[in-house]
Write a protein that holds these residues in place. Structure first.
Motif: not given
Length: 128
Positions: A87-116
């Motif tokens: 929520t706070a770091v990724l939106p502020r990164l000076d990175a390519n949109e593809d990079v941030t969306s991949i990073a977001r997807a990976m982190l969200e997958e990690e959250v789902d895995r931990r919840r499971d």
């Protein structure tokens, strides 16, 4: 790159010589600090040698962090940190949109895995 890590050995004479050389080149304030450090090191060494401690053990003791609250490694803390990154770091990164969306997807997958994993642990089920 599967290189074996070798333990670092510190030769006391080399360390003492390096400190002495640094003290010679230092300004008076730094020289006083180096001398105070050397003095404290000698006192500590004498005390530790009397108790059979090794220099490696002394350095490990001085450099390894003391973790008084192991809860900082807990699932709740990790989830909070991951959420903060999403929520706070990724939106502020000076990175390519593809990079941030991949990073977001990976982190969200990690959250789902931990919840499971947490849900299965609470149920007392198998953890694979």
């Amino acid at each position: 790159m599967n290189e074996t890590l070798r333990p670092v050995t510190i030769e006391r004479q080399r360390l003492d010589k390096a400190l002495t050389e640094a003290a010679k080149r230092a300004d008076p304030v730094s020289r006083a600090q180096i001398e105070a450090f050397e003095s404290a090191l000698r006192v500590r060494r004498r005390g530790s040698l009397a108790h059979g401690a090794s220099l490696k053990g002394e350095i490990d003791q001085l450099t390894m962090p003391e973790i008084k609250d192991s809860g900082i490694f807990g699932n709740e803390r990790t989830m909070s940190l991951i959420d903060h990154v999403i929520t706070a770091v990724l939106p502020r990164l000076d990175a390519n949109e593809d990079v941030t969306s991949i990073a977001r997807a990976m982190l969200e997958e990690e959250v789902d895995r931990r919840r499971d994993l947490q849900a299965r642990m609470e149920e007392g089920g198998d953890i694979e």
